[in-house]
Design a protein around this motif. Structure first.
Motif, PDB file in Angstrom:
ATOM      1  N   ASN A 198       0.893  -1.287   0.006  1.00 35.65           N
ATOM      2  CA  ASN A 198       0.047  -0.103  -0.094  1.00 35.65           C
ATOM      3  C   ASN A 198       0.847   1.440   0.145  1.00 35.65           C
ATOM      4  OD1 ASN A 198      -2.367  -1.100  -0.135  1.00 35.65           O
ATOM      5  ND2 ASN A 198      -2.669  -1.289   2.033  1.00 35.65           N
ATOM      6  N   ASN A 249       7.830  -5.618  -3.363  1.00 36.33           N
ATOM      7  CA  ASN A 249       8.038  -5.325  -1.961  1.00 36.33           C
ATOM      8  C   ASN A 249       9.013  -6.206  -1.442  1.00 36.33           C
ATOM      9  OD1 ASN A 249       6.790  -7.584  -1.896  1.00 36.33           O
ATOM     10  ND2 ASN A 249       4.651  -6.610  -1.040  1.00 36.33           N
ATOM     11  N   GLY A 286       1.820   2.610  -2.580  1.00 30.06           N
ATOM     12  CA  GLY A 286       1.681   3.282  -3.915  1.00 30.06           C
ATOM     13  C   GLY A 286       2.515   2.857  -5.177  1.00 30.06           C
ATOM     14  N   LYS A 287       3.347   1.626  -4.931  1.00 29.81           N
ATOM     15  CA  LYS A 287       4.081   1.326  -6.164  1.00 29.81           C
ATOM     16  C   LYS A 287       3.136   1.097  -7.517  1.00 29.81           C
ATOM     17  CE  LYS A 287       5.450  -2.462  -3.866  1.00 29.81           C
ATOM     18  NZ  LYS A 287       4.589  -2.050  -2.570  1.00 29.81           N
ATOM     19  N   SER A 288       2.085   0.220  -7.266  1.00 32.20           N
ATOM     20  CA  SER A 288       1.138  -0.110  -8.463  1.00 32.20           C
ATOM     21  C   SER A 288       0.656   1.268  -8.859  1.00 32.20           C
ATOM     22  CB  SER A 288       0.206  -0.971  -7.915  1.00 32.20           C
ATOM     23  OG  SER A 288       0.837  -2.211  -7.457  1.00 32.20           O
ATOM     24  N   GLU A 298       5.553  -6.253  -9.563  1.00 33.27           N
ATOM     25  CA  GLU A 298       5.612  -7.417  -8.613  1.00 33.27           C
ATOM     26  C   GLU A 298       5.323  -8.674  -9.443  1.00 33.27           C
ATOM     27  OE1 GLU A 298       3.746  -8.034  -4.596  1.00 33.27           O
ATOM     28  OE2 GLU A 298       3.220  -5.970  -5.071  1.00 33.27           O
TER      29      GLU A 298
HETATM   30  N1  LIG Z   1      -8.731   1.821  -7.498  1.00 35.23           N
HETATM   31  C1  LIG Z   1      -8.366   2.250  -6.302  1.00 35.23           C
HETATM   32  N2  LIG Z   1      -9.391   2.898  -5.535  1.00 35.23           N
HETATM   33  C2  LIG Z   1      -9.043   3.461  -4.257  1.00 35.23           C
HETATM   34  N3  LIG Z   1      -8.065   3.211  -3.521  1.00 35.23           N
HETATM   35  C3  LIG Z   1      -7.009   2.697  -4.229  1.00 35.23           C
HETATM   36  C4  LIG Z   1      -7.292   1.982  -5.741  1.00 35.23           C
HETATM   37  N4  LIG Z   1      -6.087   1.134  -5.880  1.00 35.23           N
HETATM   38  C5  LIG Z   1      -5.288   1.443  -4.861  1.00 35.23           C
HETATM   39  N5  LIG Z   1      -5.967   2.077  -3.925  1.00 35.23           N
HETATM   40  C6  LIG Z   1      -5.242   2.629  -2.529  1.00 35.23           C
HETATM   41  O1  LIG Z   1      -3.940   3.155  -2.920  1.00 35.23           O
HETATM   42  C7  LIG Z   1      -3.006   2.716  -1.948  1.00 35.23           C
HETATM   43  C8  LIG Z   1      -1.788   2.466  -2.532  1.00 35.23           C
HETATM   44  O2  LIG Z   1      -2.074   1.242  -3.319  1.00 35.23           O
HETATM   45  P1  LIG Z   1      -1.046   0.327  -4.401  1.00 35.23           P
HETATM   46  O3  LIG Z   1      -1.984  -0.724  -5.169  1.00 35.23           O
HETATM   47  O4  LIG Z   1      -0.511   1.374  -5.210  1.00 35.23           O
HETATM   48  O5  LIG Z   1      -0.091  -0.169  -3.385  1.00 35.23           O
HETATM   49  P2  LIG Z   1       1.199  -1.178  -3.513  1.00 35.23           P
HETATM   50  O6  LIG Z   1       2.294  -0.310  -3.281  1.00 35.23           O
HETATM   51  O7  LIG Z   1       1.186  -1.631  -5.079  1.00 35.23           O
HETATM   52  O8  LIG Z   1       0.877  -2.136  -2.750  1.00 35.23           O
HETATM   53  P3  LIG Z   1       1.172  -3.871  -2.984  1.00 35.23           P
HETATM   54  O9  LIG Z   1       2.582  -4.058  -2.617  1.00 35.23           O
HETATM   55  O10 LIG Z   1       0.126  -4.423  -2.050  1.00 35.23           O
HETATM   56  O11 LIG Z   1       1.044  -3.937  -4.370  1.00 35.23           O
HETATM   57  C9  LIG Z   1      -3.585   1.976  -1.107  1.00 35.23           C
HETATM   58  O12 LIG Z   1      -4.013   2.332   0.011  1.00 35.23           O
HETATM   59  C10 LIG Z   1      -4.691   1.347  -1.868  1.00 35.23           C
HETATM   60  O13 LIG Z   1      -5.826   1.087  -0.941  1.00 35.23           O
END
Ligand SMILES: Nc1ncnc2c1ncn2[C@@H]1O[C@H](COP(=O)(O)OP(=O)(O)OP(=O)(O)O)[C@@H](O)[C@H]1O
Ligand SMILES: [Mg+2]
Lengths: 255, 284
Positions: A45, A208, A47-49, A177
């Protein structure tokens, strides 16, 4: 100074992202250089994705998505009028979960060529074989090209996804990932492939697993709750982090 | 407990815009359908006036064939409504954002209209039929004078339009709703994988969404047509039971329409089951 700017294929300036009222990314700025592996590490979470999906504009489909800031791809500012279809042909992506289409292995790989209008006259066979060889899966699927990819292992499916992305002939390839669902042996295969591909492509790699980033990347950025805490050469980031939080993360005390 | 919780949730929606989004738009069907119900009172009261025994009269074979022609036209209209409904569902689901007010307006109406039991539509259809088919009546086997004038023709048009509208109202919402559900069932990862490979929206639609959603869209069409046929059967039934003579051919049509309704209902459910069994392994 100028030559350095010419080299960076992607420049991101003051990027802010919101989903609804929730700010996900906080004023990110960085450059990505050609033919390097740039990794983004950070806990779940962070924000990478969200970040990598901005680059190929997949976030456009998310309702309530808002962004400010600039993304320059090869010197061109991406905006509302950007041809996203053409952009995505230049910036490919491999997801965490291998999502293959409901057709044969052959058609999955040939997909990118088909949607670009390749007809029978173009040698699809050649394209498919070339790209399957590039990822080292040719000998394993050579005889089952007309069968569905369901029988393949998850790792093989992920490799197939890479081949499918390569057929489009992108310049940048995003891996979000890619080993999230794979076992250690399959993970090693993907990591090795990523290193090999860096000779021809610019790669962006979100993960991660910090040690995975240390293994595959040339440059790494540490994301922590939407903030790019540190960005720089992987070697330095892992051995001599400037920020306290980066140090805690790479040593396993944070996240 | 829950009530209080909801109360606080309502309070939390502070801005006018949010209140409009969450309460005003979904409740618009109350007003629009209220008006529609008001209009529907006219044919129903008309029909009620006509149901005294003195009004039961013999109808000429000519009028019978007219009714049947009408029904076939009406059924083709509903087929058109299905196609229109599918296009409409595509537009709502694939092009308009979830927050778009046109989409929300239509969706709230669709939800209400699909929730109305088809018997209610049937009653309305019968009422319209009974109140406007009067001019087709022939007394004692001889055509009445007013049968040939312009006035009867106009009334005939009213009948046709009324019935057509009911069939559209019955068929379109069901089609829109089921098609939207079918489109929503196409997993986001599949779409994203295609987009990430540089597919255009049109290619994603034709190569992935339509093939996956097709079975369920077909089921949607079947279900909607089943509703239409059932109501048509009801209409013919009324005709047979209300006008006691000259019913040749009507009983067989009645059975035909009834059978079609049943057959299509079964088809619809079977298609949904088939779809589920094909794609269940995929959803994992
Ligand atoms: N479509 C969406 N609508 C609202 N919030 C979102 C959406 N997609 C992701 N988020 C929120 O954005 C934040 C970052 O999410 P993201 O998927 O970018 O994290 P990440 O670093 O990729 O995590 P992970 O390692 O689990 O993949 C999270 O708090 C998530 O809940
Ligand atoms: Mg992620």
């Amino acid at each position: 100074m100028l030559s350095e700017k010419e080299q960076s294929i992607l420049s991101i300036r003051n990027l802010n992202i919101w989903y609804g009222d929730k700010q996900i990314l906080n004023s990110l700025s960085f450059d990505i250089q050609q033919q390097q592996v740039t990794a983004f590490i950070g806990p779940t979470n962070s924000g990478k994705s969200t970040l990598v999906r901005c680059i190929n504009r997949l976030n456009d489909f998310v309702p309530n998505f808002k962004s400010t800031g600039e993304i320059l791809f090869k010197g061109t500012l991406l905006g509302a009028s950007t041809d996203t279809t053409a952009l995505r042909k230049q910036i490919g992506m491999v997801f965490r979960k291998p999502t293959l289409f409901r057709c044969s292995i052959y058609e999955n790989v040939a997909y990118g060529a088909r949607i670009s209008g390749a007809s029978r006259s173009t040698s699809l066979d050649g394209i498919v074989e070339k790209n399957l060889r590039k990822i080292g899966l040719w000998s394993e699927v050579e005889n089952i090209l007309d069968e569905t990819p369901e029988q393949l292992s998850t790792g093989q499916q992920q490799l197939l996804c890479v081949a499918r992305a390569l057929v489009v002939e992108p310049e940048v390839l995003i891996f979000d990932e890619p080993c999230g669902e794979l076992d250690p042996i399959e993970t090693v295969k993907i990591e090795r492939l990523v290193r090999d591909l860096a000779d021809d492509y610019t790669l962006i790699f979100a993960t991660n697993k910090r040690r995975q980033a240390a293994r595959v990347s040339d440059v790494a950025g540490f994301l922590y709750s939407g903030e790019l805490v540190e960005f720089g050469a992987t070697e330095r980031l892992f051995t001599n982090p400037q920020d306290n939080r980066t140090e805690q993360y790479v040593t396993g005390r944070l996240g | 407990m829950n009530l209080y919780k909801n109360f606080y949730v309502m309070n939390a929606m502070s801005t006018r815009a949010e209140r409009k989004q969450k309460i005003v738009l979904p409740s618009t069907p109350f007003f629009t359908l209220g008006i529609a119900a008001g209009i529907a009172v006219i044919p129903i009261s008309n029909a009620l006036k006509k149901t005294d025994a003195t009004n039961i009269q013999v109808v000429s074979p000519n009028a019978l064939s007219m009714l049947l022609n009408d029904l076939y036209i009406v059924l083709s209209v509903s087929l058109l409504a299905i196609l229109l409904g599918i296009v409409c569902a595509f537009y709502l689901e694939e092009w308009l954002p979830k927050t778009n007010w046109v989409r929300r307006f239509i969706e709230s109406h669709v939800a209400v209209l699909t929730g109305i039991p088809s018997v209610l539509y049937g009653i309305l259809a019968i009422s319209i039929f009974l109140s406007y088919a009067g001019t087709l009546k022939v007394i004692n086997g001889a055509p009445a004078a007013q049968d040939t004038g312009a006035r009867p023709f106009q009334r005939h048009t009213t009948l046709f339009l009324g019935e057509g509208l009911i069939f559209i109202l019955m068929v379109m919402p069901v089609t829109i709703k089921t098609t939207q559900e079918a489109l929503r069932s196409v997993a986001t990862p599949v779409r994203e994988a295609a987009y990430a490979l540089g597919a255009s929206q049109w290619q994603v639609l034709t190569r992935h969404v339509v093939p996956i959603a097709f079975t369920r869209m077909l089921a949607a069409g079947c279900r909607a047509m089943a509703r239409a046929f059932a109501t048509a059967a009801l209409l013919i039934g009324t005709y047979i039971w209300h006008y006691t003579a000259e019913t040749d051919g009507m009983s067989s049509r009645f059975l035909l329409f009834l059978g079609a309704a049943l057959f299509l209902s079964v088809c619809s459910s079977t298609l949904v089951e088939i779809h589920a069994s094909i794609y269940n392994s995929d959803s994992a």
